[in-house]
Design a protein around this motif. Structure first.
Motif, PDB file in Angstrom:
ATOM      1  N   LYS A 388       0.826  -1.204   0.000  1.00  0.00           N
ATOM      2  CA  LYS A 388       0.000   0.000   0.000  1.00  0.00           C
ATOM      3  C   LYS A 388       0.865   1.260   0.000  1.00  0.00           C
ATOM      4  O   LYS A 388       0.528   2.251  -0.656  1.00  0.00           O
ATOM      5  CB  LYS A 388      -0.947  -0.019   1.198  1.00  0.00           C
ATOM      6  N   GLN A 389       1.987   1.203   0.718  1.00  0.00           N
ATOM      7  CA  GLN A 389       2.906   2.340   0.706  1.00  0.00           C
ATOM      8  C   GLN A 389       3.497   2.555  -0.688  1.00  0.00           C
ATOM      9  O   GLN A 389       3.720   3.692  -1.108  1.00  0.00           O
ATOM     10  CB  GLN A 389       4.033   2.110   1.720  1.00  0.00           C
ATOM     11  N   LYS A 390       3.740   1.464  -1.414  1.00  0.00           N
ATOM     12  CA  LYS A 390       4.308   1.543  -2.767  1.00  0.00           C
ATOM     13  C   LYS A 390       3.244   1.829  -3.823  1.00  0.00           C
ATOM     14  O   LYS A 390       3.575   2.119  -4.974  1.00  0.00           O
ATOM     15  CB  LYS A 390       5.032   0.232  -3.116  1.00  0.00           C
ATOM     16  N   GLY A 391       1.989   1.701  -3.459  1.00  0.00           N
ATOM     17  CA  GLY A 391       0.913   1.874  -4.429  1.00  0.00           C
ATOM     18  C   GLY A 391       0.691   0.658  -5.295  1.00  0.00           C
ATOM     19  O   GLY A 391       0.124   0.762  -6.399  1.00  0.00           O
ATOM     20  N   TRP A 392       1.087  -0.514  -4.798  1.00  0.00           N
ATOM     21  CA  TRP A 392       1.024  -1.738  -5.595  1.00  0.00           C
ATOM     22  C   TRP A 392      -0.011  -2.738  -5.084  1.00  0.00           C
ATOM     23  O   TRP A 392      -0.141  -3.832  -5.640  1.00  0.00           O
ATOM     24  CB  TRP A 392       2.381  -2.446  -5.603  1.00  0.00           C
ATOM     25  N   PHE A 393      -0.713  -2.410  -4.026  1.00  0.00           N
ATOM     26  CA  PHE A 393      -1.586  -3.407  -3.410  1.00  0.00           C
ATOM     27  C   PHE A 393      -2.634  -3.932  -4.384  1.00  0.00           C
ATOM     28  O   PHE A 393      -2.879  -5.148  -4.458  1.00  0.00           O
ATOM     29  CB  PHE A 393      -2.264  -2.832  -2.171  1.00  0.00           C
ATOM     30  N   GLU A 394      -3.268  -3.045  -5.139  1.00  0.00           N
ATOM     31  CA  GLU A 394      -4.333  -3.462  -6.050  1.00  0.00           C
ATOM     32  C   GLU A 394      -3.808  -4.304  -7.200  1.00  0.00           C
ATOM     33  O   GLU A 394      -4.576  -5.030  -7.847  1.00  0.00           O
ATOM     34  CB  GLU A 394      -5.058  -2.232  -6.604  1.00  0.00           C
ATOM     35  N   LYS A 395      -2.503  -4.227  -7.467  1.00  0.00           N
ATOM     36  CA  LYS A 395      -1.906  -4.991  -8.560  1.00  0.00           C
ATOM     37  C   LYS A 395      -1.384  -6.358  -8.110  1.00  0.00           C
ATOM     38  O   LYS A 395      -1.046  -7.197  -8.947  1.00  0.00           O
ATOM     39  CB  LYS A 395      -0.715  -4.221  -9.161  1.00  0.00           C
ATOM     40  N   THR A 396      -1.291  -6.572  -6.813  1.00  0.00           N
ATOM     41  CA  THR A 396      -0.612  -7.762  -6.300  1.00  0.00           C
ATOM     42  C   THR A 396      -1.586  -8.889  -5.990  1.00  0.00           C
ATOM     43  O   THR A 396      -2.618  -8.684  -5.341  1.00  0.00           O
ATOM     44  CB  THR A 396       0.194  -7.410  -5.041  1.00  0.00           C
ATOM     45  N   TYR A 397      -1.232 -10.083  -6.455  1.00  0.00           N
ATOM     46  CA  TYR A 397      -2.026 -11.288  -6.224  1.00  0.00           C
ATOM     47  C   TYR A 397      -1.171 -12.296  -5.451  1.00  0.00           C
ATOM     48  O   TYR A 397      -0.020 -12.555  -5.815  1.00  0.00           O
ATOM     49  CB  TYR A 397      -2.450 -11.925  -7.550  1.00  0.00           C
ATOM     50  N   ILE A 398      -1.730 -12.856  -4.389  1.00  0.00           N
ATOM     51  CA  ILE A 398      -1.063 -13.967  -3.706  1.00  0.00           C
ATOM     52  C   ILE A 398      -1.334 -15.202  -4.559  1.00  0.00           C
ATOM     53  O   ILE A 398      -2.483 -15.602  -4.752  1.00  0.00           O
ATOM     54  CB  ILE A 398      -1.601 -14.149  -2.280  1.00  0.00           C
ATOM     55  N   ALA A 399      -0.257 -15.789  -5.098  1.00  0.00           N
ATOM     56  CA  ALA A 399      -0.406 -16.777  -6.167  1.00  0.00           C
ATOM     57  C   ALA A 399      -0.007 -18.183  -5.731  1.00  0.00           C
ATOM     58  O   ALA A 399       1.007 -18.380  -5.051  1.00  0.00           O
ATOM     59  CB  ALA A 399       0.433 -16.337  -7.373  1.00  0.00           C
ATOM     60  N   MET A 400      -0.805 -19.146  -6.145  1.00  0.00           N
ATOM     61  CA  MET A 400      -0.538 -20.563  -5.916  1.00  0.00           C
ATOM     62  C   MET A 400      -0.789 -21.332  -7.209  1.00  0.00           C
ATOM     63  O   MET A 400      -1.517 -20.858  -8.074  1.00  0.00           O
ATOM     64  CB  MET A 400      -1.448 -21.122  -4.814  1.00  0.00           C
ATOM     65  N   ASP A 401      -0.205 -22.530  -7.296  1.00  0.00           N
ATOM     66  CA  ASP A 401      -0.459 -23.338  -8.491  1.00  0.00           C
ATOM     67  C   ASP A 401      -0.509 -24.814  -8.154  1.00  0.00           C
ATOM     68  O   ASP A 401       0.253 -25.317  -7.334  1.00  0.00           O
ATOM     69  CB  ASP A 401       0.613 -23.085  -9.558  1.00  0.00           C
ATOM     70  N   GLU A 402      -1.481 -25.474  -8.777  1.00  0.00           N
ATOM     71  CA  GLU A 402      -1.665 -26.924  -8.697  1.00  0.00           C
ATOM     72  C   GLU A 402      -1.638 -27.458  -7.271  1.00  0.00           C
ATOM     73  O   GLU A 402      -0.908 -28.396  -6.944  1.00  0.00           O
ATOM     74  CB  GLU A 402      -0.623 -27.632  -9.576  1.00  0.00           C
ATOM     75  N   ARG A 403      -2.474 -26.866  -6.422  1.00  0.00           N
ATOM     76  CA  ARG A 403      -2.626 -27.323  -5.041  1.00  0.00           C
ATOM     77  C   ARG A 403      -4.041 -27.870  -4.841  1.00  0.00           C
ATOM     78  O   ARG A 403      -5.000 -27.435  -5.498  1.00  0.00           O
ATOM     79  CB  ARG A 403      -2.380 -26.169  -4.062  1.00  0.00           C
ATOM     80  N   PRO A 404      -4.223 -28.823  -3.900  1.00  0.00           N
ATOM     81  CA  PRO A 404      -5.547 -29.399  -3.662  1.00  0.00           C
ATOM     82  C   PRO A 404      -6.546 -28.347  -3.191  1.00  0.00           C
ATOM     83  O   PRO A 404      -6.185 -27.345  -2.569  1.00  0.00           O
ATOM     84  CB  PRO A 404      -5.282 -30.433  -2.565  1.00  0.00           C
ATOM     85  N   MET A 405      -7.812 -28.599  -3.461  1.00  0.00           N
ATOM     86  CA  MET A 405      -8.846 -27.619  -3.130  1.00  0.00           C
ATOM     87  C   MET A 405      -8.907 -27.341  -1.629  1.00  0.00           C
ATOM     88  O   MET A 405      -9.008 -26.196  -1.195  1.00  0.00           O
ATOM     89  CB  MET A 405     -10.215 -28.121  -3.606  1.00  0.00           C
ATOM     90  N   GLU A 406      -8.833 -28.401  -0.800  1.00  0.00           N
ATOM     91  CA  GLU A 406      -8.940 -28.216   0.643  1.00  0.00           C
ATOM     92  C   GLU A 406      -7.785 -27.365   1.165  1.00  0.00           C
ATOM     93  O   GLU A 406      -7.966 -26.524   2.049  1.00  0.00           O
ATOM     94  CB  GLU A 406      -8.957 -29.573   1.352  1.00  0.00           C
ATOM     95  N   THR A 407      -6.589 -27.594   0.613  1.00  0.00           N
ATOM     96  CA  THR A 407      -5.426 -26.804   1.008  1.00  0.00           C
ATOM     97  C   THR A 407      -5.616 -25.345   0.615  1.00  0.00           C
ATOM     98  O   THR A 407      -5.277 -24.424   1.370  1.00  0.00           O
ATOM     99  CB  THR A 407      -4.151 -27.361   0.349  1.00  0.00           C
ATOM    100  N   MET A 408      -6.144 -25.117  -0.581  1.00  0.00           N
ATOM    101  CA  MET A 408      -6.420 -23.758  -1.031  1.00  0.00           C
ATOM    102  C   MET A 408      -7.443 -23.069  -0.130  1.00  0.00           C
ATOM    103  O   MET A 408      -7.299 -21.888   0.218  1.00  0.00           O
ATOM    104  CB  MET A 408      -6.922 -23.779  -2.469  1.00  0.00           C
ATOM    105  N   GLN A 409      -8.465 -23.782   0.281  1.00  0.00           N
ATOM    106  CA  GLN A 409      -9.499 -23.186   1.126  1.00  0.00           C
ATOM    107  C   GLN A 409      -8.929 -22.730   2.462  1.00  0.00           C
ATOM    108  O   GLN A 409      -9.258 -21.637   2.952  1.00  0.00           O
ATOM    109  CB  GLN A 409     -10.642 -24.185   1.334  1.00  0.00           C
ATOM    110  N   GLU A 410      -8.067 -23.551   3.060  1.00  0.00           N
ATOM    111  CA  GLU A 410      -7.441 -23.170   4.328  1.00  0.00           C
ATOM    112  C   GLU A 410      -6.512 -21.967   4.133  1.00  0.00           C
ATOM    113  O   GLU A 410      -6.437 -21.068   4.985  1.00  0.00           O
ATOM    114  CB  GLU A 410      -6.651 -24.350   4.908  1.00  0.00           C
ATOM    115  N   THR A 411      -5.810 -21.943   3.020  1.00  0.00           N
ATOM    116  CA  THR A 411      -4.883 -20.845   2.735  1.00  0.00           C
ATOM    117  C   THR A 411      -5.626 -19.534   2.514  1.00  0.00           C
ATOM    118  O   THR A 411      -5.198 -18.470   2.973  1.00  0.00           O
ATOM    119  CB  THR A 411      -4.022 -21.180   1.503  1.00  0.00           C
TER     120      THR A 411
END
Length: 603
Positions: A388-411
Motif C-alpha cells: 500500500k505504501q508503494k501503491g502496488w496493493f491493487e496490482k498484487t495477487y497472492i499466487a498458488m499453483d496446482e494445489r488441492p482444493m482443501e489446502t487452497m481453502q485453508e490458505t
C-alpha cells in the motif's frame, strides 16, 4: 508448474543476508563470476548434427536455392529445400501498428556460403509514404538440439535419460545478433524478417526487395510486399490479452555470471525481459519464499523477501529485492499485475533467519495449523502495509499453483485474515468452490469454465485463462512442436471467451540454451521461450502473432456490434468455431490458422 502430479524435494540455505539455493556453476554464493564457465553470447557454433546428411538428395539439388518459405515450418538443416516449395515473392497482410514476419530459406547445394541480408525501404504503391528499413529486423534461424515426446506419445513429463530419446537439431532460435552466418555446402539455413508497421503510415500496398548476399555478391533478390489496412492495432501495453509467462531472473544471473541484482544483472535482464514486455506481458513473477518450486528448473528461484525472526520473537520482513525487481519490470512496461509465489510450496517447509541462533532455521507447517496461520498472517500483514505504501496493493495477487482444493481453502482463510482485500491467483484443477475467491483463475487446457461462470467473472473484473504443461502432447511449445501451435493459443482463447494464456516458464534456461534445449525432466524447450541476449524463437514469434490476432478479433467484434453488422459478427463466429481441441484431432494448427486468416483478412 508441470504435470498434474509433480513430486519435488525442497531445501533452503541462507547466505549473505538473502535466501539462496543451488549455486550455479561458475558463480559464487553472492553471484560473483569465478570464470569457471563461459556461455555463448554473441557469435557461437551450433552443435554437430546427429542426423546424417542425405548426400544422394543433395546431388539432385546441387545448386544454390533461395526463396520465401513458410513461417509455420521448421526447415531441416541436413536436407535440401525443393525450389518448388519456395516462393519468389511474398505479400503480407497487416494493420498499422502490427508486427508481421516472413521466413526465407537458402540451400547451399553448390558451395559454402557466407550469408548476409541487405534490407530496403518498403515504398507505397502510389504515394511517397514508406516503411523505413529501420522498422525491419533481419535475423538468422539457428539450430538447437531437441528430443521428442515420451515413447507412449501421450505427453512429455518425467525424468529423461537422453539415451532413451531420439535427438535432432531443430530450427528454433531467431538470432538477430549476428549480421552474417556461414552456410556450409549441403546444408540449409532459414532467415527471419520481422517488420513493425508504423501506426502513422498511409494504408495501402508497400513493396521492396531484400537481397540475400554471399560475401560481396547478391545471390538472390526477394521481392516483399505488405498490404497495410487502415485499422490500427494498439500498443502492446494496451492489449487486452492476459499474457502470463513466468520470468526467472536467477537464470539470467547464472548465464551472464553477474552478481544478483547488480547493475550488470539488470543490464542483462533488460535484454531478456524486453521481448516479454513487447508481447504485452501482463504479470510480474515474484518469489516471496525461497525455492517456491524447489529445483524443477536448472536455476531455482530464490526469495525476493528476507524473512527474519527477531530476538524478541517478532517477525521482520525486508522487501528491498522485491521492490527492485518489480520497479525494473514496471519500467519496462509490465505494469498490470504482480504474482507473489507461493504460500503452498510442494514441501511445506519455510526458511528464515533466526537472530537468537544466528543461523537459518526451518518451519515445517501447513495450511490449517496454528503455526502456519501465525507466521503467514505476520508476513502478509507486513506485505500488505508495504504494498500500500508503494501503491502496488491493487496490482498484487497472492499466487498458488496446482494445489488441492482443501489446502487452497485453508490458505484463503489465512490470506483474508491478514487482509480481506488481498487478491488471489490460482492455476490448476477445476474447483468451482474456489471461483468466488480467486481473482485470477487459470485452468489446464483440457478443462473449461461454464459460459455463465465466464460471464460472471468478466462482469466482476476477474481474470480467466488457460495453461499448457508437459502433459499436453499438442498444441504445445516444445522445440519440436509445430510453430503454429503457440499461435493457436490466442485464437483458442478468443473463441473460448478466455482472457489469455499462462505458461510456467519464459526463460528458465537449461545449462546451455542456445545449443541444447533438452532438460533432465520434461521435453526439450518446455522450460523457456526466449534465448540469451533477447533472441526470440519461432515459438515466441508465433505466440505474438496469435496475441495480435486476439486483439484484432476483439476490436472487430466491438466494431461490428457497434454498427449492428450481424453478417460480419456471424463470420467471426464461424472463424472462431474452428478453434477447438476436437478440431485439432483432424487438422493441424497451421491449417486451421491459414484458413482462419484467409477469411479474417476479407472482413
Amino acid at each position: 508448474m508441470k504435470s498434474l502430479k509433480p513430486v519435488f524435494l525442497l531445501s533452503f540455505i541462507f547466505l549473505s543476508g538473502s535466501l539462496f539455493s543451488q549455486v550455479p556453476e561458475g558463480v559464487t554464493h553472492s553471484g560473483q563470476n569465478t570464470g569457471q564457465k563461459k556461455f555463448p553470447l554473441g557469435s557461437y557454433i551450433e552443435l554437430d548434427n546427429p542426423t546424417s546428411t542425405p548426400l544422394q538428395e543433395w546431388k539432385k539439388n546441387n545448386k544454390t536455392i533461395v526463396g520465401w518459405g513458410d513461417t509455420n515450418k521448421r526447415y531441416k538443416k541436413e536436407e535440401p529445400v525443393s525450389k518448388n516449395t519456395l516462393s519468389k515473392k511474398i505479400e503480407l497482410q497487416a494493420w498499422r501498428g502490427e508486427k508481421v514476419s516472413a521466413q526465407w530459406v537458402v540451400s547451399a547445394g553448390k558451395k559454402d556460403l557466407d550469408i548476409s541480408v541487405e534490407l530496403s525501404d518498403l515504398q507505397h504503391k502510389s504515394t511517397k509514404s514508406r516503411i523505413s528499413k529501420d522498422n525491419i529486423e533481419s535475423a538468422f534461424v539457428r539450430y538447437v538440439l531437441t528430443d521428442e515426446l515420451n515413447k507412449d506419445r501421450k505427453g512429455a513429463c518425467g525424468h529423461r535419460n537422453p539415451a532413451n530419446f531420439d535427438s535432432t537439431l531443430v530450427a528454433d532460435v531467431i538470432d538477430h545478433i549476428n549480421p552474417n552466418l556461414e552456410v556450409e555446402k549441403n546444408t540449409s539455413r532459414p532467415g527471419w524478417l520481422s517488420i513493425k508497421v508504423p501506426e502513422n503510415v498511409s494504408p495501402g500496398l508497400y513493396s521492396g526487395t531484400i537481397k540475400i548476399r554471399s560475401a560481396s555478391k547478391t545471390i538472390q533478390k526477394l521481392p516483399i510486399s505488405i498490404n497495410v489496412s487502415e485499422r490500427v492495432l494498439p500498443k502492446p501495453k494496451d492489449w487486452n490479452f492476459h499474457l502470463d509467462l513466468w520470468q526467472n531472473p536467477y537464470a539470467v544471473a547464472r548465464y551472464y555470471q553477474t552478481n544478483l541484482w547488480s547493475k550488470a544483472h539488470f543490464d542483462a535482464l533488460k535484454k531478456e525481459m524486453t521481448p516479454y514486455a513487447n508481447a504485452g506481458g501482463k504479470s510480474i513473477t515474484a518469489s516471496i519464499i525461497d525455492r517456491p518450486w524447489d529445483g524443477q528448473t536448472h536455476d531455482p528461484f530464490n526469495s525476493m523477501v528476507r524473512w527474519t525472526k527477531k530476538m524478541n520473537g517478532e517477525w521482520e520482513f525486508n522487501f528491498d529485492v522485491f521492490d527492485k525487481w518489480v520497479e525494473f519490470m514496471m519500467n519496462l512496461g509490465v505494469t498490470k499485475q504482480i504474482n507473489a509465489y507461493t504460500m503452498i510450496p510442494w514441501k511445506l517447509t519455510f526458511a528464515y533467519f533466526d537472530e537468537a541462533s544466528n543461523k537459518t532455521q526451518y518451519l515445517e507447517t501447513q495450511p490449517g495449523e496454528e503455526l502456519y496461520e501465525e507466521v503467514w498472517v505476520a508476513m502478509l500483514s507486513s506485505f500488505s502495509k508495504h504494498l500500500k505504501q508503494k501503491g502496488w496493493f491493487e496490482k498484487t495477487y497472492i499466487a498458488m499453483d496446482e494445489r488441492p482444493m482443501e489446502t487452497m481453502q485453508e490458505t484463503i482463510k489465512v490470506i483474508h485474515k491478514a487482509d480481506k482485500n488481498f487478491k488471489i491467483s490460482f492455476a490448476g484443477a477445476k474447483h468451482p468452490e474456489l471461483y468466488p475467491y480467486v481473482d485470477d483463475y487459470c485452468l489446464s487446457m483440457e478443462s473449461s469454465f461454464a459460459p455463465e461462470v465466464l460471464k460472471q467473472r468478466k462482469e466482476s473484473g476477474k481474470i480467466s485463462t488457460f495453461y499448457t504443461s508437459c502433459s499436453h502432447t499438442a498444441p504445445n511449445s516444445f522445440t519440436f512442436s509445430g510453430p503454429a501451435e503457440t499461435e493457436w493459443y490466442a485464437w483458442y482463447a478468443s473463441a473460448s471467451n478466455l482472457d489469455g494464456f499462462l505458461r510456467w516458464a519464459y526463460n528458465s534456461w537449461v545449462l546451455e540454451p542456445l545449443l541444447d534445449s533438452r532438460f533432465t525432466t520434461w521435453a526439450a524447450g518446455d522450460t523457456y521461450f526466449i534465448y540469451p541476449e533477447g533472441r526470440s524463437s519461432l515459438r515466441f514469434e508465433k505466440l505474438l502473432a496469435g496475441i495480435q490476432s486476439f486483439e484484432k478479433l476483439q476490436i472487430l467484434r466491438d466494431e461490428f456490434k457497434k454498427n449492428n453488422n450481424i453478417a460480419a459478427l456471424k463470420k467471426l463466429e464461424e472463424i472462431e468455431s474452428q478453434f477447438t481441441l476436437e478440431h485439432l484431432e483432424t487438422a493441424s494448427a497451421s491449417e486451421i490458422i491459414k484458413q482462419a486468416r484467409k477469411k479474417f483478412n476479407s472482413l
